[in-house]
Design a protein around this motif. Sequence first.
Motif, short mmCIF file in Angstrom:
data_model
loop_
_atom_site.label_atom_id
_atom_site.label_comp_id
_atom_site.label_asym_id
_atom_site.label_seq_id
_atom_site.Cartn_x
_atom_site.Cartn_y
_atom_site.Cartn_z
N ASP A 1 -0.07 -4.24 7.21
CA ASP A 1 1.11 -4.78 7.46
C ASP A 1 1.33 -6.11 6.24
O ASP A 1 0.11 -6.17 5.64
N TRP A 2 3.18 -6.90 5.62
CA TRP A 2 2.82 -7.94 4.97
C TRP A 2 3.51 -8.88 5.31
O TRP A 2 3.41 -9.59 4.35
N CYS A 3 3.64 -9.25 6.29
CA CYS A 3 3.73 -11.11 6.88
C CYS A 3 3.18 -12.07 6.34
O CYS A 3 3.84 -12.54 5.48
N GLY A 4 1.71 -11.92 6.68
CA GLY A 4 1.10 -13.09 6.37
C GLY A 4 0.41 -12.64 4.54
O GLY A 4 0.91 -13.63 3.66
N GLY A 5 0.73 -11.55 3.55
CA GLY A 5 0.75 -11.02 2.31
C GLY A 5 2.23 -12.41 2.00
O GLY A 5 1.88 -12.59 0.32
N ASP A 6 3.20 -12.14 2.54
CA ASP A 6 4.49 -11.89 1.81
C ASP A 6 4.56 -13.55 1.78
O ASP A 6 5.32 -14.26 0.97
N LYS A 7 4.02 -14.80 3.31
CA LYS A 7 4.24 -15.41 3.55
C LYS A 7 3.30 -16.42 2.75
O LYS A 7 3.66 -17.33 1.44
N TRP B 1 7.94 -3.13 4.14
CA TRP B 1 9.13 -2.87 3.53
C TRP B 1 9.93 -2.53 2.25
O TRP B 1 10.80 -3.02 2.30
N GLY B 2 9.24 -1.97 1.37
CA GLY B 2 9.98 -0.90 0.42
C GLY B 2 10.66 -2.34 -0.72
O GLY B 2 10.98 -2.57 -1.96
N ASN B 3 10.31 -3.77 -0.44
CA ASN B 3 10.64 -5.51 -1.08
C ASN B 3 9.70 -4.83 -2.78
O ASN B 3 10.04 -5.50 -3.24
N ASN B 4 8.39 -4.69 -2.66
CA ASN B 4 8.36 -4.37 -4.59
C ASN B 4 8.08 -3.10 -4.88
O ASN B 4 7.05 -2.76 -5.21
N SER B 5 9.11 -2.36 -4.25
CA SER B 5 9.01 -0.91 -5.30
C SER B 5 7.58 -0.21 -4.95
O SER B 5 7.40 0.31 -5.58
N SER C 1 11.26 0.41 3.51
CA SER C 1 12.83 -0.31 4.42
C SER C 1 11.98 -1.27 5.75
O SER C 1 10.60 -0.85 6.10
N GLY C 2 13.13 -2.10 5.62
CA GLY C 2 12.88 -3.22 7.00
C GLY C 2 12.49 -1.80 8.29
O GLY C 2 12.91 -0.91 8.41
N ASP C 3 12.74 -2.67 9.79
CA ASP C 3 12.70 -2.08 10.21
C ASP C 3 13.73 -1.84 10.80
O ASP C 3 15.59 -1.88 10.60
N ASP D 1 8.24 6.04 3.82
CA ASP D 1 8.46 6.15 4.87
C ASP D 1 9.13 5.26 5.07
O ASP D 1 9.39 4.16 5.57
N PRO D 2 10.34 6.08 5.78
CA PRO D 2 11.44 4.90 6.56
C PRO D 2 11.62 4.40 7.87
O PRO D 2 12.94 3.92 7.98
N ASP D 3 10.62 4.41 8.00
CA ASP D 3 10.25 3.29 9.76
C ASP D 3 10.32 4.68 10.87
O ASP D 3 10.36 5.65 10.51
N MET D 4 9.57 4.21 12.14
CA MET D 4 8.77 4.58 13.13
C MET D 4 10.59 5.29 13.62
O MET D 4 11.42 4.08 13.90
N MET D 5 9.90 6.30 13.93
CA MET D 5 11.54 6.69 14.87
C MET D 5 12.39 5.98 15.41
O MET D 5 11.40 5.81 16.40
#
Length: 547
Positions: free
Chosen positions: A182-188, A222-226, A245-247, A288-292
């Motif tokens: 995931d990218w929460c920390g990387g983003d912060k 989440w696709g933020n950085n292409s 994308s996001g969730d 990956d457009p997210d878990m279904m």
Amino acid sequence: MRKDSDSKHARRTLAVLAVFAGMALILPGAMQAANAQRQIAVPPPPMGWSSWNSFSNTVDAKVVMDQAKAMVANGMAKAGYQYVNIDEGWWQGQRDVEGNIVVDAKAWPAMAAGERAGDMANIVRYIHSLGLKAGIYTDAGMDGCSMYPDLGPVYQHVGSEGHYEQDFLQFAKWGFDYVKVDWCGGDKEKLDPAVQYAEVARAIGRAEGVTGRRLYFSICEWGNNSPWTWAVNVGGSPADIWRTSGDIVAPIVPHEKHSGRLASFAGVLSNFDQGIHPEAEHTGFYNDPDMMVVGMPGLTDAQNRVHMSLWTISAAPLLAGADLTTLSDATLATLTNPEVIAVDQDSLGLQGIKVASYGDGLEVWSKALSTPGERAVLLLNRTGDPAAITVHWGDLGLSDASPASVRDLWARKDLGSFSSSYSATVQSNDAAMLIVHGSEGKLTTYAPARADGARKDQEVSFTQVSSRVRMARVRISYTNSEKAPRFADLRVNDRIATRVAFPPTGSENKAGEVWIETLFDREGAQNVLSFTPISDPGLSIESIAVE
Ligand code: GLA
């Protein structure tokens, strides 16, 4: 430049003749005859279940065991679902003095004689004992998304930054088969995802070197950085997926905070739309457009079917997010329809493309399949009213002159043979999913511009290339005599387009074929495609064919 027109039909006939004659054909087009039988399968998108959507931070060994058991008992495993993925919440950020991850022994107890509580290898052994594969989760930054918890307390330092080597080796030693990063920390921290994920991939590669166990790599920024521009083969990963994308919806955990949340059909459509990057989806790499959210609160049975249709026509990872122990019969039937799953898992590995639209919201999507002449087709009605939608064979790249058979994949019924097109009335916010089987349209074959002088590790160019459509399918004929995939960067008209994987074609030096979809942004025959092998001997690109 040499240029021959051919059709798959003709090539197949030649190939069959060659087999009957028991000898090589020495005719114009003979190369294509041999190639037609050598389509090389690429790794399919992963299928499985993830704990996040229905369990959030409450995931523990009991949850995972129940879900794994259900996946086998309800027939999903048999239908192809195999990963049981433990998402966020399995770890609260503690490490020992040596920096090793320490997990809660109560949440992850010993489950069999001789096991130690607090050892994630226990749950992996259990998952493996059912014939399934196990997935784990971390963050590329110092902190994870638990610093913004959806449920339960805040936990800091639930990320792997500073411990890539150690953590990915640990995951592999525990026996995991899959890791989502995931990218929460990387983003912060405002890190560069292309750099961090490449480092992660290299750590995964080194862990494989030590343990012999490959972690399938799932990128989640989440696709933020292409990511479709850099995630293909990032850090040398032979196959991977990246979120686009996001969730679709935050977790819905019964009896917990937010249990009244609902998934929305608009959210499903929005994630589908953001996931369409066909130029990057090929040879084992997937958007990956997210878990279904199929089967979760908020969607009707019909909407669940459309959701599954959208994911499969785009060859998305099929990771169910619903609680597998409480699926309705209708949801289970939607998740396990073998003909729909086969579209997703098709060995060509291509994403569906929108090939026609009428007004605002009536669309025809087409996914080329490995059986020559076959397309999966989605007639999608995004409008508020029922409407007739027509698919023309020509829009699918099939011959207009030959009839094609049509099969409805949800009704699992043959609808008959039709000349040049098929029309159906589709309800509002609904879709029809079909297989159309006709005759392939013509492909044009191109030989390299500098075939004579080209060394194996040098750029191979194809000039004066044209295509019927802007987003064109390209068949690449090549040999790779090595035992592992080889890679080449593709440039189209001096744009860096993507990196393509070339799986082994065997030692006999017989060419194989993979397919990609790429954007031809010049008019007519002005397009130039160049492949540059990535410092690997063994790869030879022979020709391309374009629809
Ligand atoms: C992000 C991801 C989700 C899930 C959560 C966990 O939001 O997009 O899929 O992994 O983090 O916190």
